[in-house]
Design a protein around this motif. Structure first.
Motif, PDB file in Angstrom:
ATOM      1  N   THR A   1      -6.524  10.030  -7.735  1.00 19.26           N
ATOM      2  CA  THR A   1      -5.469  10.133  -7.192  1.00 19.26           C
ATOM      3  C   THR A   1      -4.633  11.529  -7.754  1.00 19.26           C
TER       4      THR A   1
ATOM      5  N   LYS B   1      -1.298  11.946  -7.203  1.00 18.27           N
ATOM      6  CA  LYS B   1       0.103  11.513  -7.134  1.00 18.27           C
ATOM      7  C   LYS B   1       0.403  11.062  -8.383  1.00 18.27           C
TER       8      LYS B   1
ATOM      9  N   GLN C   1       3.906  13.282  -3.603  1.00 18.05           N
ATOM     10  CA  GLN C   1       3.054  13.730  -2.870  1.00 18.05           C
ATOM     11  C   GLN C   1       1.695  13.851  -3.571  1.00 18.05           C
TER      12      GLN C   1
ATOM     13  N   GLU D   1       7.231   8.905  -1.811  1.00 19.97           N
ATOM     14  CA  GLU D   1       7.984   7.580  -1.616  1.00 19.97           C
ATOM     15  C   GLU D   1       8.744   6.940  -2.595  1.00 19.97           C
TER      16      GLU D   1
ATOM     17  N   GLY E   1       0.830  -1.315  -0.115  1.00 22.29           N
ATOM     18  CA  GLY E   1      -0.020   0.015   0.051  1.00 22.29           C
ATOM     19  C   GLY E   1       0.775   1.273  -0.047  1.00 22.29           C
ATOM     20  N   LEU E   2       0.382   2.221  -0.741  1.00 24.05           N
ATOM     21  CA  LEU E   2       1.118   3.809  -0.821  1.00 24.05           C
ATOM     22  C   LEU E   2       0.144   4.331   0.268  1.00 24.05           C
ATOM     23  N   ASN E   3       1.148   5.758   0.365  1.00 21.53           N
ATOM     24  CA  ASN E   3       0.325   6.553   1.333  1.00 21.53           C
ATOM     25  C   ASN E   3       0.439   7.906   0.590  1.00 21.53           C
ATOM     26  N   GLN E   4       0.136   8.914   1.195  1.00 29.98           N
ATOM     27  CA  GLN E   4      -0.120  10.343   0.384  1.00 29.98           C
ATOM     28  C   GLN E   4       1.277  11.159   0.295  1.00 29.98           C
ATOM     29  N   GLU E   5       2.189  10.539   1.146  1.00 18.59           N
ATOM     30  CA  GLU E   5       3.547  11.280   1.148  1.00 18.59           C
ATOM     31  C   GLU E   5       4.234  10.861  -0.320  1.00 18.59           C
TER      32      GLU E   5
ATOM     33  N   THR F   1      -2.866  12.946  -3.117  1.00 20.39           N
ATOM     34  CA  THR F   1      -4.028  12.340  -2.498  1.00 20.39           C
ATOM     35  C   THR F   1      -4.652  11.312  -3.550  1.00 20.39           C
TER      36      THR F   1
ATOM     37  N   TRP G   1      -7.837   2.512  -1.860  1.00 19.86           N
ATOM     38  CA  TRP G   1      -6.497   1.816  -1.734  1.00 19.86           C
ATOM     39  C   TRP G   1      -5.593   1.854  -2.728  1.00 19.86           C
TER      40      TRP G   1
END
Length: 329
Positions: A286, A288, A315, A267, A261-265, A317, A321
């Motif tokens: 998204t 991103k 970064q 990476e 899983g990815l997050n909103q920062e 939103t 998932w």
């Protein structure tokens, strides 16, 4: 040293009573030998706060009585000067306990930005025999200008001279020779936070700075400001060498990767041993962006790959998932 009004005032210099008496009768003024540019503690006791404001002056055989210059006063918990800057080296300045944000000069203003070795963050210093340092960025000198910290043409003036004083735990205070103010963060230590000069406040973490020398790429040390773009050979980057922006530490995976899983920062993911390719799921709506081995890719379609791969997402939103994985293993 003398004070006006003289009654009910005592002055101690380096622990010695030089002026005043406990009974309110002013004794003959005592003398003390001081060494130029050596800091000594001065304690002033006033018997009643109902008295007019106390003014302290000093004099010597070679100097008429005058107010003590602001540049000679250090209103600090520790008045001890420390030497942190070496000729020929470049430094970054980070506030408080933050190692990821650097003082960044933008000419008429200064602010905090992520450390990335940009020229506007690289500080060089010239220290005179009295311990006053001139700090320059991009050929301009950092100067105290009222409440602002600005970069101006270097001219040797007092507002461009700074004393580095011990703030404990390896950090320093930077005090202006011009007005005795300290360089500090305006408010909370945060990205894009302003940096200015203000009256010293020992409770402010943003007035403590750490000066870190920038290492040379190739010395085997991954220091602040270095990363997988600027100096992958010194930093642990794996498959993300050259593909992951400085300031982001890659997460390492070994294929097969069923789904991460990815997050909103922002990476980076360094994946080794991919047999068929890398798939991705953007989540809902998204914002991103997705890069695989340095190339921007559309969300949804897989990326055929045999070997190692680096997935970098900016970064942004999304809903639901979002994640990545591999196939073919």
């Amino acid at each position: 040293f003398k004070a006006t009004p003289a009654d009910h005032v005592r002055i101690y210099v380096d622990g010695k009573l030089l002026f005043g008496a406990s009974d309110g009768v002013t004794p003959k003024v005592n003398k003390i030998a001081l060494v130029a540019n050596q800091v000594v503690p001065v304690v002033i006791e006033v018997a009643s706060n109902s008295k007019p404001a106390t003014n302290v002056v000093w004099s010597s055989h070679s100097q008429h009585k005058q107010d003590i210059p602001v540049a000679s006063l250090y209103p600090l918990a520790s008045p001890n000067a420390v030497s942190v800057f070496e000729v020929g080296k470049k430094y970054i300045l980070t506030p408080g306990d933050s190692s990821g944000l650097c003082l960044t000069s933008a000419g008429s203003l200064s602010l905090l930005e992520p450390c990335d070795r940009r020229d506007a963050q690289s500080v060089t210093a010239v220290v005179d025999l009295s311990g006053w340092a001139t700090l320059s960025v991009n050929g301009l000198c950092l100067a105290s200008d009222g409440a602002a910290l600005v970069a101006d043409t270097c001219n040797g003036s007092e507002n461009q001279a700074w004393k580095t004083l011990d703030a404990g735990a390896g950090s320093i205070r930077l005090i202006s020779k011009h007005d005795g103010k300290a360089i500090g963060v305006e408010g909370t230590i945060a990205h894009e936070g302003g940096v200015g000069v203000a009256k010293f406040n020992p409770a402010m973490a943003g007035m403590r700075w750490t000066a870190t020398a920038l290492s040379s790429c190739g010395d085997g040390i991954c220091q602040a400001g270095e990363g997988c773009t600027s100096c992958a050979q010194d930093c642990n980057c794996g498959a993300c060498a050259g593909f992951c922006p400085d300031g982001i530490i890659p997460t390492f995976h070994v294929a097969p990767l069923g789904g991460h899983g990815l997050n909103q920062e922002a990476e980076c993911h360094a994946i080794t041993g991919v047999a068929g390719g890398i798939w991705n799921n953007p989540g809902d709506n998204t914002t991103k962006k997705l890069y695989i081995n340095g190339t921007e890719m559309p969300w949804g379609p897989g990326f055929n790959l045999s070997g190692n791969g680096c997935v970098y997402t900016t970064q942004g939103t999304f809903g639901g998932w979002a994640g990545i994985g591999t196939w073919g293993n």
